[in-house]
Design a protein around this motif. Structure first.
Motif, PDB file in Angstrom:
ATOM      1  N   GLU A 383       0.657  -1.164   0.341  1.00  0.00           N
ATOM      2  CA  GLU A 383      -0.353  -0.372  -0.369  1.00  0.00           C
ATOM      3  C   GLU A 383       0.956   1.510   0.064  1.00  0.00           C
ATOM      4  OE1 GLU A 383      -3.537   0.176   0.287  1.00  0.00           O
ATOM      5  OE2 GLU A 383      -3.766  -1.460  -0.608  1.00  0.00           O
ATOM      6  N   VAL A 384       0.131   2.853  -0.927  1.00  0.00           N
ATOM      7  CA  VAL A 384       1.315   3.960  -0.612  1.00  0.00           C
ATOM      8  C   VAL A 384       0.699   4.139   0.585  1.00  0.00           C
ATOM      9  CG1 VAL A 384       0.847   6.352  -1.857  1.00  0.00           C
ATOM     10  CG2 VAL A 384       1.017   3.469  -2.928  1.00  0.00           C
ATOM     11  N   ILE A 385       1.575   4.478   1.472  1.00  0.00           N
ATOM     12  CA  ILE A 385       1.130   5.452   3.471  1.00  0.00           C
ATOM     13  C   ILE A 385       2.027   6.713   2.655  1.00  0.00           C
ATOM     14  CG2 ILE A 385       0.691   3.343   4.180  1.00  0.00           C
ATOM     15  CD1 ILE A 385       3.250   3.159   5.238  1.00  0.00           C
ATOM     16  N   THR A 386       1.813   7.262   3.998  1.00  0.00           N
ATOM     17  CA  THR A 386       2.259   8.894   3.608  1.00  0.00           C
ATOM     18  C   THR A 386       3.032   8.405   4.852  1.00  0.00           C
ATOM     19  OG1 THR A 386       0.433   9.958   2.398  1.00  0.00           O
ATOM     20  CG2 THR A 386       2.100  11.205   3.992  1.00  0.00           C
ATOM     21  N   THR A 387       4.465   8.857   5.223  1.00  0.00           N
ATOM     22  CA  THR A 387       5.366   9.156   6.304  1.00  0.00           C
ATOM     23  C   THR A 387       5.758  10.398   6.411  1.00  0.00           C
ATOM     24  OG1 THR A 387       7.068   8.332   5.022  1.00  0.00           O
ATOM     25  CG2 THR A 387       5.801   6.795   6.723  1.00  0.00           C
ATOM     26  N   GLU A 388       6.523  10.781   7.539  1.00  0.00           N
ATOM     27  CA  GLU A 388       7.385  11.632   6.976  1.00  0.00           C
ATOM     28  C   GLU A 388       8.660  12.570   6.170  1.00  0.00           C
ATOM     29  OE1 GLU A 388       9.738  11.363  10.815  1.00  0.00           O
ATOM     30  OE2 GLU A 388       7.236  12.285  12.982  1.00  0.00           O
ATOM     31  N   LYS A 389       8.572  11.088   5.188  1.00  0.00           N
ATOM     32  CA  LYS A 389       9.696  11.384   4.047  1.00  0.00           C
ATOM     33  C   LYS A 389       8.784  11.421   3.065  1.00  0.00           C
ATOM     34  CE  LYS A 389      13.036   8.655   6.413  1.00  0.00           C
ATOM     35  NZ  LYS A 389      13.722   6.831   6.353  1.00  0.00           N
ATOM     36  N   GLY A 390       7.810  10.984   3.080  1.00  0.00           N
ATOM     37  CA  GLY A 390       6.692  11.698   1.734  1.00  0.00           C
ATOM     38  C   GLY A 390       5.910   9.987   1.317  1.00  0.00           C
ATOM     39  N   ASP A 391       5.571  10.278   0.520  1.00  0.00           N
ATOM     40  CA  ASP A 391       4.999   8.791  -0.029  1.00  0.00           C
ATOM     41  C   ASP A 391       5.351   7.084  -0.029  1.00  0.00           C
ATOM     42  OD1 ASP A 391       2.812  10.699   0.152  1.00  0.00           O
ATOM     43  OD2 ASP A 391       2.204  10.445  -1.678  1.00  0.00           O
TER      44      ASP A 391
END
Length: 443
Positions: A383-391
């Motif tokens: 899955e594509v998730i959003t983190t502090e580094k981006g997607d």
């Protein structure tokens, strides 16, 4: 001779009568205290009736398939253990049986019948339109018209017509009511497709009593409620990781297995508290808003049939309390030991179709509720998730939720908002949740 009367036991607050399914003992047989003598059934559950004492059965007053009111004497036991001759018991006891039953016409024995299938789905005015299989059978045997059944004043919960109501009506009935002109939708001219039966290869299996009741209930629900189903996808990675980390400790501390079901029930209870209009029933043109949050769990029995045990006041239990209750109900269901009070009274139902490997489902509403939630299988997917580094692309545990709701009273906004709330509760599950005993309230 010490005589002990065996009475039809009470089988729940709303149960007033039961059907005798099968006698496991006959006149002249010896019985021990707590030994099962017969099997009985209500509209909700089958039960076994034990002997109240040691002794010999000297009289049986009702036959299989007869319906008996709670508290009625159904058999007599000689507690002194004097064996009654089996050859003479049937000849000597039968006349006594018939004379004792005549003043109390609990069961009608007329053989008239009708093919009117409309008895399965009746609008009976003040009640919710559902007639129990027992009432339907009596109505058919007595050739009662739909109009006559509709004219009977029900004394059951919510005005529902009980067996005693229809028997009382028959006792005072002088002549059938004239049929009113039919204004219902004309019968369909569509011809039912024939079923090809190959002799010697195909076989016919008779529906059991419970399967017939399930079939009637499902057809009734589809006729009553315009079903709409909404879907969402939920990331349950936090739940999966937390459960895997603590399930052994949970079992060791509390003696209870930690399954996903109590977590799902907890999320549903919180969502119902936020959207109480999903926790309702429809009574004519009125909406009954239930104060209690009683979550039913659609459960498969070993026989393949379906039953819905209920977690009562789910919003008042913590996770430990929910786990205990869910495990208790599941064990009783597997062992065919559910009590009547553990089955009725649900206000919302969940169905875990993922247990059977299904990705998602379109469940049928459990009447008289207005919504039911299906839980699909949990699967790992990229899955594509959003983190502090981006997607980023990550492996996540995902599942589908599908909510079927009654569009008479639940619109898209309410249904969608409730479903999204359940998903939010699952995704926001605290990954650092502690299971210290001191922090657990009594469930």
């Amino acid at each position: 001779m010490s005589i002990v009367e065996l009475k039809m036991p009470k089988m729940g607050e709303s149960i007033s009568e039961a059907t005798i399914l099968n006698w496991l003992k006959k006149v002249g047989d010896s019985v021990e205290e707590d030994e099962t003598i017969l099997e009985v059934a209500t509209d909700k559950v089958d039960s076994e009736v034990p002997s109240p004492c040691d002794g010999v059965i000297s009289e049986i007053r009702f036959e299989p398939n007869e319906v008996v009111e709670i508290g009625t004497v159904i058999a007599v036991i000689d507690a002194d253990g004097e064996v009654v001759s089996k050859t003479s018991s049937s000849d000597e006891v039968q006349p006594e049986k018939s004379t004792q039953k005549e003043p109390n016409p609990l069961v009608q024995t007329k053989t008239k019948s009708t093919t009117n299938s409309d008895f399965r789905i009746l609008n009976t005015g003040d009640n919710d339109g559902f007639l129990s299989p027992l009432v339907i059978n009596i109505a058919k045997k007595e050739n009662l018209s739909i109009e006559e059944v509709q004219s009977i004043e029900g004394t059951g919960e919510g005005g529902r017509i009980r067996k005693s109501d229809i028997i009382q009506y028959l006792k005072n009935r002088k002549y059938p009511l004239p049929s009113r002109p039919q204004t219902i939708t004309p019968k369909s001219t569509y011809n039912t497709p024939p079923i090809n039966f190959v002799e010697g290869k195909d076989r016919i299996v008779e529906m059991g009593r419970m399967r017939k009741m399930i079939a009637d209930h499902m057809v009734y629900s589809k006729h009553t409620s315009p079903h709409v189903t909404s879907y969402i996808e939920v990331d349950v990675t936090n739940i999966v990781n937390w459960r895997n980390a603590v399930k052994n400790e949970f079992l060791e501390k509390y003696g209870e297995k930690l399954t996903y079901t109590p977590i799902f029930v907890e999320a549903v209870a919180k969502a119902i508290a936020a959207y109480p209009m999903i926790n309702v029933s429809v009574d004519g043109d009125k909406i009954v808003v239930h104060d209690e949050i009683n979550v039913g769990m659609a459960t498969a029995l070993p026989s393949g049939n379906l039953i819905v045990p209920v977690v009562r006041n789910a919003d008042e239990k913590n996770l430990l309390g929910l786990a205990k209750k869910v495990n208790h109900l599941a064990n009783n269901a597997r062992n065919n030991a559910l009590k009547p009070d553990e089955i009725g009274g649900s206000t919302f139902t969940i169905s875990n179709v993922g247990t059977f490997g299904s990705l998602m489902g379109t469940p049928i509403i459990n009447q008289p509720e207005v919504a039911i939630l299906a839980l699909g299988i949990i699967k790992k997917r990229p899955e594509v998730i959003t983190t502090e580094k981006g997607d980023e692309i990550a492996i996540r545990s995902m599942m589908y939720l599908s909510l079927s709701f009654d569009h008479r009273v639940v619109d898209g906004f309410l249904g969608g908002s409730f479903l999204r709330k359940v998903g939010d509760e699952l995704e926001a599950f605290d990954n650092n949740r502690k299971i210290e005993l001191k922090d657990m309230r009594k469930g």
